[in-house]
Write a protein that holds these residues in place. Structure first.
Motif, PDB file in Angstrom:
ATOM      1  N   THR A 158      -5.497   3.617  12.728  1.00 20.34           N
ATOM      2  CA  THR A 158      -4.192   2.778  12.743  1.00 20.34           C
ATOM      3  C   THR A 158      -3.789   2.941  14.452  1.00 20.34           C
ATOM      4  O   THR A 158      -3.770   3.954  15.089  1.00 20.34           O
ATOM      5  CB  THR A 158      -3.208   3.571  11.873  1.00 20.34           C
ATOM      6  OG1 THR A 158      -3.736   3.279  10.352  1.00 20.34           O
ATOM      7  CG2 THR A 158      -1.967   2.603  12.050  1.00 20.34           C
TER       8      THR A 158
ATOM      9  N   HIS B 280       3.698   8.213   7.696  1.00 21.04           N
ATOM     10  CA  HIS B 280       2.414   8.574   6.764  1.00 21.04           C
ATOM     11  C   HIS B 280       2.735   9.763   6.218  1.00 21.04           C
ATOM     12  O   HIS B 280       3.235  10.655   6.494  1.00 21.04           O
ATOM     13  CB  HIS B 280       1.361   8.665   7.819  1.00 21.04           C
ATOM     14  CG  HIS B 280       0.250   9.313   7.277  1.00 21.04           C
ATOM     15  ND1 HIS B 280      -0.889   8.521   6.870  1.00 21.04           N
ATOM     16  CD2 HIS B 280      -0.214  10.660   7.138  1.00 21.04           C
ATOM     17  CE1 HIS B 280      -1.920   9.339   6.258  1.00 21.04           C
ATOM     18  NE2 HIS B 280      -1.686  10.534   6.450  1.00 21.04           N
ATOM     19  N   LYS B 281       2.102   9.595   4.981  1.00 22.94           N
ATOM     20  CA  LYS B 281       2.062  11.049   3.998  1.00 22.94           C
ATOM     21  C   LYS B 281       0.884  10.696   3.133  1.00 22.94           C
ATOM     22  O   LYS B 281       0.505   9.983   2.618  1.00 22.94           O
ATOM     23  CB  LYS B 281       3.097  10.799   3.001  1.00 22.94           C
ATOM     24  CG  LYS B 281       3.312  12.201   2.274  1.00 22.94           C
ATOM     25  CD  LYS B 281       4.621  11.994   1.343  1.00 22.94           C
ATOM     26  CE  LYS B 281       4.841  13.403   0.564  1.00 22.94           C
ATOM     27  NZ  LYS B 281       6.029  13.282  -0.392  1.00 22.94           N
ATOM     28  N   ASP B 282       0.151  11.911   3.170  1.00 21.84           N
ATOM     29  CA  ASP B 282      -1.239  11.824   2.441  1.00 21.84           C
ATOM     30  C   ASP B 282      -1.598  13.260   1.530  1.00 21.84           C
ATOM     31  O   ASP B 282      -0.548  14.057   1.528  1.00 21.84           O
ATOM     32  CB  ASP B 282      -2.438  11.760   3.497  1.00 21.84           C
ATOM     33  CG  ASP B 282      -2.499  12.745   4.430  1.00 21.84           C
ATOM     34  OD1 ASP B 282      -2.599  13.827   3.976  1.00 21.84           O
ATOM     35  OD2 ASP B 282      -2.608  12.542   5.563  1.00 21.84           O
TER      36      ASP B 282
ATOM     37  N   HIS C 270       2.235  14.641   6.801  1.00 23.07           N
ATOM     38  CA  HIS C 270       3.506  13.827   6.821  1.00 23.07           C
ATOM     39  C   HIS C 270       4.227  13.856   8.083  1.00 23.07           C
ATOM     40  O   HIS C 270       4.665  14.778   8.635  1.00 23.07           O
ATOM     41  CB  HIS C 270       4.500  14.465   5.701  1.00 23.07           C
ATOM     42  CG  HIS C 270       5.522  13.857   5.213  1.00 23.07           C
ATOM     43  ND1 HIS C 270       6.538  14.022   4.464  1.00 23.07           N
ATOM     44  CD2 HIS C 270       5.737  12.382   5.501  1.00 23.07           C
ATOM     45  CE1 HIS C 270       7.346  13.263   4.166  1.00 23.07           C
ATOM     46  NE2 HIS C 270       7.076  12.216   5.095  1.00 23.07           N
TER      47      HIS C 270
ATOM     48  N   GLN D 296      -3.825   7.014  15.000  1.00 23.40           N
ATOM     49  CA  GLN D 296      -4.101   7.761  13.897  1.00 23.40           C
ATOM     50  C   GLN D 296      -5.492   7.467  13.282  1.00 23.40           C
ATOM     51  O   GLN D 296      -5.871   6.347  13.266  1.00 23.40           O
ATOM     52  CB  GLN D 296      -3.124   7.664  12.662  1.00 23.40           C
ATOM     53  CG  GLN D 296      -3.310   8.406  11.404  1.00 23.40           C
ATOM     54  CD  GLN D 296      -3.112   7.371  10.343  1.00 23.40           C
ATOM     55  OE1 GLN D 296      -3.541   6.574   9.876  1.00 23.40           O
ATOM     56  NE2 GLN D 296      -1.898   8.068   9.489  1.00 23.40           N
TER      57      GLN D 296
ATOM     58  N   HIS E 125      -2.887   8.202   0.151  1.00 23.53           N
ATOM     59  CA  HIS E 125      -1.711   8.276   1.422  1.00 23.53           C
ATOM     60  C   HIS E 125      -0.891   6.886   1.286  1.00 23.53           C
ATOM     61  O   HIS E 125      -1.310   6.014   0.423  1.00 23.53           O
ATOM     62  CB  HIS E 125      -2.480   8.264   2.615  1.00 23.53           C
ATOM     63  CG  HIS E 125      -3.168   6.838   2.984  1.00 23.53           C
ATOM     64  ND1 HIS E 125      -2.622   5.886   4.134  1.00 23.53           N
ATOM     65  CD2 HIS E 125      -4.217   6.078   2.441  1.00 23.53           C
ATOM     66  CE1 HIS E 125      -3.293   4.971   4.112  1.00 23.53           C
ATOM     67  NE2 HIS E 125      -4.458   4.878   3.155  1.00 23.53           N
TER      68      HIS E 125
ATOM     69  N   GLU F  21       1.780   4.532   3.751  1.00 20.83           N
ATOM     70  CA  GLU F  21       2.230   4.218   4.935  1.00 20.83           C
ATOM     71  C   GLU F  21       3.478   3.424   4.963  1.00 20.83           C
ATOM     72  O   GLU F  21       3.601   2.024   4.577  1.00 20.83           O
ATOM     73  CB  GLU F  21       1.155   3.266   5.773  1.00 20.83           C
ATOM     74  CG  GLU F  21      -0.055   3.931   5.795  1.00 20.83           C
ATOM     75  CD  GLU F  21      -0.264   5.129   6.563  1.00 20.83           C
ATOM     76  OE1 GLU F  21       0.532   5.420   7.598  1.00 20.83           O
ATOM     77  OE2 GLU F  21      -1.057   5.970   6.459  1.00 20.83           O
TER      78      GLU F  21
ATOM     79  N   GLN G   1      -4.585  -2.228  11.724  1.00 20.50           N
ATOM     80  CA  GLN G   1      -5.371  -1.439  10.923  1.00 20.50           C
ATOM     81  C   GLN G   1      -6.855  -1.526  10.845  1.00 20.50           C
ATOM     82  O   GLN G   1      -7.331  -2.652  10.746  1.00 20.50           O
ATOM     83  CB  GLN G   1      -5.001  -1.587   9.378  1.00 20.50           C
ATOM     84  CG  GLN G   1      -5.604  -0.569   8.491  1.00 20.50           C
ATOM     85  CD  GLN G   1      -5.507  -0.894   6.877  1.00 20.50           C
ATOM     86  OE1 GLN G   1      -5.888  -0.347   5.924  1.00 20.50           O
ATOM     87  NE2 GLN G   1      -4.327  -1.670   6.762  1.00 20.50           N
TER      88      GLN G   1
ATOM     89  N   TYR H  56      -7.668  14.283   9.287  1.00 23.97           N
ATOM     90  CA  TYR H  56      -6.807  13.600   9.756  1.00 23.97           C
ATOM     91  C   TYR H  56      -6.552  14.060  11.343  1.00 23.97           C
ATOM     92  O   TYR H  56      -6.789  15.242  11.646  1.00 23.97           O
ATOM     93  CB  TYR H  56      -5.435  13.944   9.174  1.00 23.97           C
ATOM     94  CG  TYR H  56      -4.356  13.316   9.529  1.00 23.97           C
ATOM     95  CD1 TYR H  56      -3.986  12.026   8.968  1.00 23.97           C
ATOM     96  CD2 TYR H  56      -3.679  13.798  10.605  1.00 23.97           C
ATOM     97  CE1 TYR H  56      -2.803  11.285   9.438  1.00 23.97           C
ATOM     98  CE2 TYR H  56      -2.304  12.926  10.965  1.00 23.97           C
ATOM     99  CZ  TYR H  56      -2.156  11.819  10.549  1.00 23.97           C
ATOM    100  OH  TYR H  56      -0.877  11.354  10.856  1.00 23.97           O
TER     101      TYR H  56
ATOM    102  N   GLN I 249      -4.682  12.557  15.088  1.00 21.42           N
ATOM    103  CA  GLN I 249      -3.384  11.737  15.587  1.00 21.42           C
ATOM    104  C   GLN I 249      -3.258  11.985  17.109  1.00 21.42           C
ATOM    105  O   GLN I 249      -3.186  13.288  17.370  1.00 21.42           O
ATOM    106  CB  GLN I 249      -2.038  11.763  14.944  1.00 21.42           C
ATOM    107  CG  GLN I 249      -0.874  10.953  15.105  1.00 21.42           C
ATOM    108  CD  GLN I 249       0.275  11.059  14.486  1.00 21.42           C
ATOM    109  OE1 GLN I 249       0.310  11.463  13.327  1.00 21.42           O
ATOM    110  NE2 GLN I 249       1.483  10.726  15.249  1.00 21.42           N
TER     111      GLN I 249
END
Length: 232
Positions: free
Chosen positions: A67, A76-78, A83, A92, A102, A104, A116, A130, A132
């Motif tokens: 991303t 973002h949260k997964d 988070h 990311q 996840h 978004e 994306q 993950y 970033q």
């Protein structure tokens, strides 16, 4: 130069109100057998997401999902416990591996603009991961910036024999494009460039096999995918 041009106007366009998206390759409800990806590159979606909207929790597996946030901040949260926000100038990379869930979400009032990008991995059912980073090419223009690659010393490690680089070029500047793998695919995020005899504008792309040079006909941002011959 032998080249495959992918003009912006040939992208799919999906507008469902809160999401206005242009698809370089077949995705979701938009299908075109001419555009099913190239080498290991499967998706480039150019998304505008309204304020207080976004993608609710959903699953992925066996895909490298990159991303690039161009404007605003996406939250973002997964299922791995990550988070937080991804803001303009940040990137990311989720290696979905055996499977992740996840979401978004745009938690602000203004729209978020992001790309994306999906790359097919060369390793299946690996442990999800993950990553970033902050890397804003506007802060250091007229040079290539490596975003991710197959080696551990890349800013982010991607599970594929591919390198992804970005650059911002000011009008009249040039950069060399010479693949280390098999295939070059240059996507114009914004602006206009000349590659050999071909002109490529915002949202368009060009694929070619040999060394070439890219010249900015106006201030431009591009992403260069250095791709293997085959996805696996």
């Amino acid at each position: 130069m032998n080249a495959f041009l992918h003009p912006s106007e040939n992208r799919g366009h999906v507008n469902i109100g809160w999401l206005n998206s242009k698809h370089s390759f077949s995705f979701g409800n938009w299908y075109n057998p001419k555009y099913m990806g190239i080498s290991a590159l499967r998706v480039i979606n150019d998304d505008l997401i309204d304020g207080h909207q976004g993608f609710g929790q959903h699953p992925h597996d066996n895909m490298e999902i990159l991303t690039c946030v161009l404007k605003g901040t996406i939250t973002h949260k997964d299922s791995m416990g990550n988070h937080g926000g991804i803001s303009a100038g940040e990137w990311q990379l989720m290696s979905a591996g055996t499977g992740i869930r996840h979401s978004e979400m745009n938690q602000g009032d203004e729209h978020v603009h992001l790309l994306q990008i999906w790359v097919i991995p060369n390793e299946r059912d690996a442990k999800p991961n993950y990553q970033q980073i902050r890397l804003n090419p506007h802060e250091a223009p007229n040079q290539w910036h490596l975003i991710c690659g197959p080696n551990e010393n890349a800013p982010m490690h991607i599970r594929q024999n591919a390198e992804i680089k970005t650059a911002v070029l000011t009008k009249g500047q040039k950069l060399s494009v010479a693949q280390t793998q098999y295939l070059n695919y240059v996507h114009v995020v914004e602006g206009k460039v000349q590659i050999a005899e071909h002109t490529v504008e915002t949202g368009g792309a060009i694929a070619f096999l040999e060394h070439s040079e890219i010249e900015a006909l106006e201030d431009t941002q591009v992403i260069w995918f250095d791709l293997p011959e085959k996805a696996a």
